[in-house]
Motif scaffolding. Structure first.
Motif, mmCIF file in Angstrom:
data_model
loop_
_atom_site.group_PDB
_atom_site.id
_atom_site.type_symbol
_atom_site.label_atom_id
_atom_site.label_comp_id
_atom_site.label_asym_id
_atom_site.label_seq_id
_atom_site.Cartn_x
_atom_site.Cartn_y
_atom_site.Cartn_z
ATOM 1 N N THR A 16 -10.191 -36.961 -35.801
ATOM 2 C CA THR A 16 -9.077 -36.095 -36.726
ATOM 3 C C THR A 16 -8.081 -37.148 -36.224
ATOM 4 O O THR A 16 -7.490 -37.657 -36.896
ATOM 5 N N THR A 17 -7.886 -37.075 -34.970
ATOM 6 C CA THR A 17 -6.978 -37.598 -33.761
ATOM 7 C C THR A 17 -6.781 -39.473 -34.616
ATOM 8 O O THR A 17 -5.740 -39.470 -34.623
ATOM 9 N N GLY A 53 -4.283 -37.545 -37.633
ATOM 10 C CA GLY A 53 -4.166 -36.323 -38.029
ATOM 11 C C GLY A 53 -3.794 -35.724 -37.273
ATOM 12 O O GLY A 53 -3.746 -35.985 -36.447
ATOM 13 N N HIS A 54 -3.765 -34.448 -37.227
ATOM 14 C CA HIS A 54 -3.724 -33.492 -36.776
ATOM 15 C C HIS A 54 -4.702 -32.008 -36.239
ATOM 16 O O HIS A 54 -5.124 -32.104 -37.491
ATOM 17 N N THR A 55 -5.232 -32.486 -35.145
ATOM 18 C CA THR A 55 -5.815 -31.109 -34.833
ATOM 19 C C THR A 55 -5.943 -29.868 -34.315
ATOM 20 O O THR A 55 -4.567 -29.940 -34.260
#
Length: 105
Positions: free
Chosen positions: A96-97, A101-103
């Motif tokens: 995701t990172t 994206g954001h975790t």
């Protein structure tokens, strides 16, 4: 979805579904397909490999003059599922990172 599911994750999906109960091949495929696009021709080799590794067993039940082959999770299959779940918990936020994206840590 054009992303191919890695073998280990597909194994985990099947093993995870089998924690809910025993499934015969067609219904197992339909359950997986509700979440990710796969074909029956994709799933049956996975089932054979999981059985060969001792992570599931099979038994047949008669149904309308035919036999349905049911798949059942074994104790070692539950252990394998736990390993895959542990790997996924570490793997998913990293992907995701990297994808921007954001975790939720």
């Amino acid at each position: 979805m054009a992303i191919q599911i890695p073998t280990e994750l597909l194994d985990g999906c099947v093993l995870g579904l089998l924690t809910r109960g025993d499934y015969y091949g067609y219904t197992l495929t339909q359950e997986v397909r509700q979440q990710i696009p796969i074909s029956e021709s994709t799933l049956y080799p996975v089932l054979r490999r999981l059985k060969k590794n001792g992570w599931l067993t099979t038994y047949d039940e008669p149904f309308q003059g035919r036999n349905r082959r049911y798949y059942q999770l074994t104790a070692s299959g539950r252990t394998r599922l736990t390993e895959i779940q542990t790997d996924w918990v570490a793997f998913q936020p990293a992907i995701t990172t990297l994808l921007g994206g954001h975790t939720h840590e």
